[in-house]
Design a protein around this motif. Structure first.
Motif, mmCIF file in Angstrom:
data_model
loop_
_atom_site.group_PDB
_atom_site.id
_atom_site.type_symbol
_atom_site.label_atom_id
_atom_site.label_comp_id
_atom_site.label_asym_id
_atom_site.label_seq_id
_atom_site.Cartn_x
_atom_site.Cartn_y
_atom_site.Cartn_z
ATOM 1 N N LEU A 43 0.834 -1.198 0.000
ATOM 2 C CA LEU A 43 0.000 0.000 0.000
ATOM 3 C C LEU A 43 0.871 1.251 0.000
ATOM 4 C CD1 LEU A 43 -2.939 1.057 0.120
ATOM 5 C CD2 LEU A 43 -2.679 1.173 2.613
ATOM 6 N N ILE A 44 0.720 2.042 -1.041
ATOM 7 C CA ILE A 44 1.345 3.359 -1.079
ATOM 8 C C ILE A 44 0.240 4.383 -0.853
ATOM 9 C CG2 ILE A 44 3.143 2.557 -2.659
ATOM 10 C CD1 ILE A 44 1.639 4.074 -4.906
ATOM 11 N N GLY A 45 0.599 5.599 -0.439
ATOM 12 C CA GLY A 45 -0.465 6.548 -0.166
ATOM 13 C C GLY A 45 -0.016 7.986 -0.085
ATOM 14 N N TYR A 46 -1.026 8.847 -0.041
ATOM 15 C CA TYR A 46 -0.845 10.303 0.002
ATOM 16 C C TYR A 46 -1.828 10.869 1.009
ATOM 17 C CZ TYR A 46 -1.442 15.206 -1.466
ATOM 18 O OH TYR A 46 -1.546 16.570 -1.490
ATOM 19 N N ILE A 47 -1.386 11.901 1.741
ATOM 20 C CA ILE A 47 -2.301 12.654 2.600
ATOM 21 C C ILE A 47 -2.097 14.134 2.338
ATOM 22 C CG2 ILE A 47 -0.625 12.548 4.504
ATOM 23 C CD1 ILE A 47 -2.967 12.930 6.426
ATOM 24 N N GLY A 48 -3.203 14.869 2.204
ATOM 25 C CA GLY A 48 -3.062 16.305 2.045
ATOM 26 C C GLY A 48 -4.194 16.925 1.254
ATOM 27 N N ILE A 49 -4.055 18.239 1.051
ATOM 28 C CA ILE A 49 -4.991 18.983 0.236
ATOM 29 C C ILE A 49 -4.731 18.643 -1.230
ATOM 30 C CG2 ILE A 49 -5.778 21.302 -0.408
ATOM 31 C CD1 ILE A 49 -6.407 20.543 2.458
ATOM 32 N N MET A 50 -5.786 18.638 -2.027
ATOM 33 C CA MET A 50 -5.651 18.337 -3.447
ATOM 34 C C MET A 50 -6.007 19.560 -4.275
ATOM 35 S SD MET A 50 -7.145 14.451 -3.503
ATOM 36 C CE MET A 50 -7.660 14.311 -1.790
ATOM 37 N N GLY A 51 -4.986 20.389 -4.534
ATOM 38 C CA GLY A 51 -5.116 21.529 -5.420
ATOM 39 C C GLY A 51 -4.242 21.330 -6.644
ATOM 40 N N GLU A 52 -4.294 22.272 -7.578
ATOM 41 C CA GLU A 52 -3.517 22.136 -8.814
ATOM 42 C C GLU A 52 -2.027 22.030 -8.534
ATOM 43 O OE1 GLU A 52 -4.345 24.932 -11.913
ATOM 44 O OE2 GLU A 52 -6.471 25.033 -11.377
ATOM 45 N N GLN A 53 -1.552 22.765 -7.511
ATOM 46 C CA GLN A 53 -0.125 22.818 -7.235
ATOM 47 C C GLN A 53 0.381 21.617 -6.443
ATOM 48 O OE1 GLN A 53 -2.436 24.656 -5.847
ATOM 49 N NE2 GLN A 53 -2.097 24.890 -3.650
ATOM 50 N N ASP A 54 -0.521 20.710 -6.029
ATOM 51 C CA ASP A 54 -0.122 19.593 -5.178
ATOM 52 C C ASP A 54 0.289 18.341 -5.947
ATOM 53 O OD1 ASP A 54 -0.620 20.877 -2.589
ATOM 54 O OD2 ASP A 54 -2.699 20.891 -3.242
ATOM 55 N N GLY A 55 0.043 18.291 -7.231
ATOM 56 C CA GLY A 55 0.576 17.232 -8.074
ATOM 57 C C GLY A 55 -0.009 15.848 -7.875
ATOM 58 N N VAL A 56 -1.201 15.755 -7.295
ATOM 59 C CA VAL A 56 -1.774 14.431 -7.043
ATOM 60 C C VAL A 56 -2.116 13.727 -8.355
ATOM 61 C CG1 VAL A 56 -3.551 13.155 -5.765
ATOM 62 C CG2 VAL A 56 -2.655 15.292 -4.839
#
Length: 418
Positions: free
Chosen positions: A222-235
């Motif tokens: 399992l890989i993962g991400y936590i955070g805000i998802m805006g244009e500058q966040d690169g999700v």
């Protein structure tokens, strides 16, 4: 009153108003930690912020902290930002006087973005002599460039407003040393009036726990991400990297979990469906407390997909601290500030592309011994250095210095007239 007697009662006599425009409180962890630190030290604390993220009451008191909220419609264009900021500014000015009717305000602390909240503080400073503290969270000019890719009239206005914010400030709180240098060099702040306060989570509350069992699958990583998802966040780069791993590298042993919310969430979900990876990539939405920790504790690798650039190169990212405190090895792009803070707990990918990110992810997944070493390094650094109590102490010292300057001015006036 003698100085020692005045200092002993300093916090119990003063009321701090904190202004936040882009996130609700207590969802904004940094602001909430600051508000709690002030409250625990005996200050009266009020906060003005937007509604959202499940915090929709216009007014409530949490732990003795008075919270006033107003509506906010997040912008998606330069014109939209003008409307968003103007509307928020009107609400914040109105609510600041509502707060003042309840109790005198001694300090207004404005947390950016945007760099327009100094206008609220300026009104109270001119009319009532209120101190102004600038809590420097983001680089608004760089944020604009990262979103819209241009340095036009609106960019120049943001540079102007940033300069005026620093000129108006009696003290500035920087999130890292890079921001401190900007406050001094670009903002003209005296170095002794800028304090660095990093956004570390509270160690006692942010520790590894029993992983969420629904996320554990035999033979799966399992890989993962936590955070805000805006244009500058690169999700979106992470989503495409997962597609690369599944469809091009033909790996079916990788699952991805994305925790958080933001203006890009709807588009990211649609992209996931279009790429045909919905069976291996899930979005949880916003999590907090024990559910958040149990989900993060199930990760094998934490991802920081933020692209390099004028903004992200300078930011201290909460997820760096959070991953390290939980002992998660990190894969990230070459972001100078984040790289310095993560150190050997991160595998740094030099090329910014989904393919390169996929390479970094698979390199760690296929090397459990390296992951173990990176985990140990991250935890050791976090336990040694990531202490909110120390940051809170520096933050409170900045307020003590602010009020002592007022006392010194009072003493000078007293002696000059005696």
């Amino acid at each position: 009153m003698r100085r020692c007697e005045w200092e002993a009662t300093i916090s119990k006599r003063h009321h701090i108003l904190i202004l936040v425009e882009n996130l609700p409180v207590p969802f904004d962890r940094r602001v909430w930690q600051e508000a709690q630190a002030l409250n625990d030290a005996g200050y009266e604390v009020s906060v003005i912020c937007p509604t959202g993220r499940g915090y929709d009451k216009n007014y409530e008191v949490i732990g003795g902290i008075h919270i006033y909220r107003h509506p906010l419609e997040e912008a998606g264009s330069a014109a939209g930002y003008i409307k968003e900021y103007f509307t928020a500014l009107v609400y914040q000015i109105y609510l600041s006087f509502r707060v003042r009717r309840r109790q005198r305000i001694d300090v207004i602390q404005a947390c950016n973005p945007p760099d327009l909240l100094f206008l609220v503080a300026m009104i109270h400073k001119v009319l009532f002599g209120t101190f102004f503290v600038f809590d420097h969270h983001d680089l608004s000019p760089e944020l604009y460039v990262s979103k819209f890719g241009r340095k036009d009239l609106f960019y120049k206005l943001l540079c102007f407003f940033e300069k005026q914010t620093f000129r108006m400030a009696d003290a500035s709180v920087a999130t890292n040393e890079t921001f401190r240098d900007i406050a001094v060099r670009r903002g003209g702040m005296p170095p002794d009036r800028v304090v660095v306060v990093k956004s570390y989570p509270e160690a006692a509350r942010f520790r590894p726990t029993t992983p969420e069992q629904s996320l554990i699958a035999s033979g799966k990583h399992l890989i993962g991400y936590i955070g805000i998802m805006g244009e500058q966040d690169g999700v979106d780069t992470l989503v495409r990297a997962v597609a690369e791993i599944l469809h091009v590298r033909k790996r079916d042993d990788i699952h991805c979990l994305i925790i958080g919310d933001g203006p890009e969430l709807k588009r990211l979900k649609a992209m996931t469906d279009e790429l045909g990876i919905g069976g291996s990539l899930r979005f949880t939405g916003y999590l907090s407390g024990q559910p958040l920790l149990s989900h993060l504790s199930a990760f094998d690798v934490g991802i920081i997909p933020d692209p390099p650039g004028e903004l992200n190169d300078k930011l201290s990212m909460n997820k760096v601290f959070e991953y390290m405190m939980l002992g998660l090895p990190i894969v990230q792009f070459n972001l100078p500030q984040a790289t310095r803070e993560a150190g050997h707990a991160a595998l740094v990918v030099s090329e910014h592309s989904p393919q390169a990110l996929a390479d970094g992810i698979l390199a760690l997944i296929d090397d459990p011994e390296r992951r173990k070493q990176m985990s140990m390094v991250g935890r050791a650094v976090a336990e040694r250095e990531f202490r909110w109590t120390g940051e809170a102490g520096r933050y409170l010292d900045a307020y003590g210095d602010l009020f002592r300057r007022r006392l010194d001015v009072h003493d000078q006036r007293h002696y000059s007239t005696s």
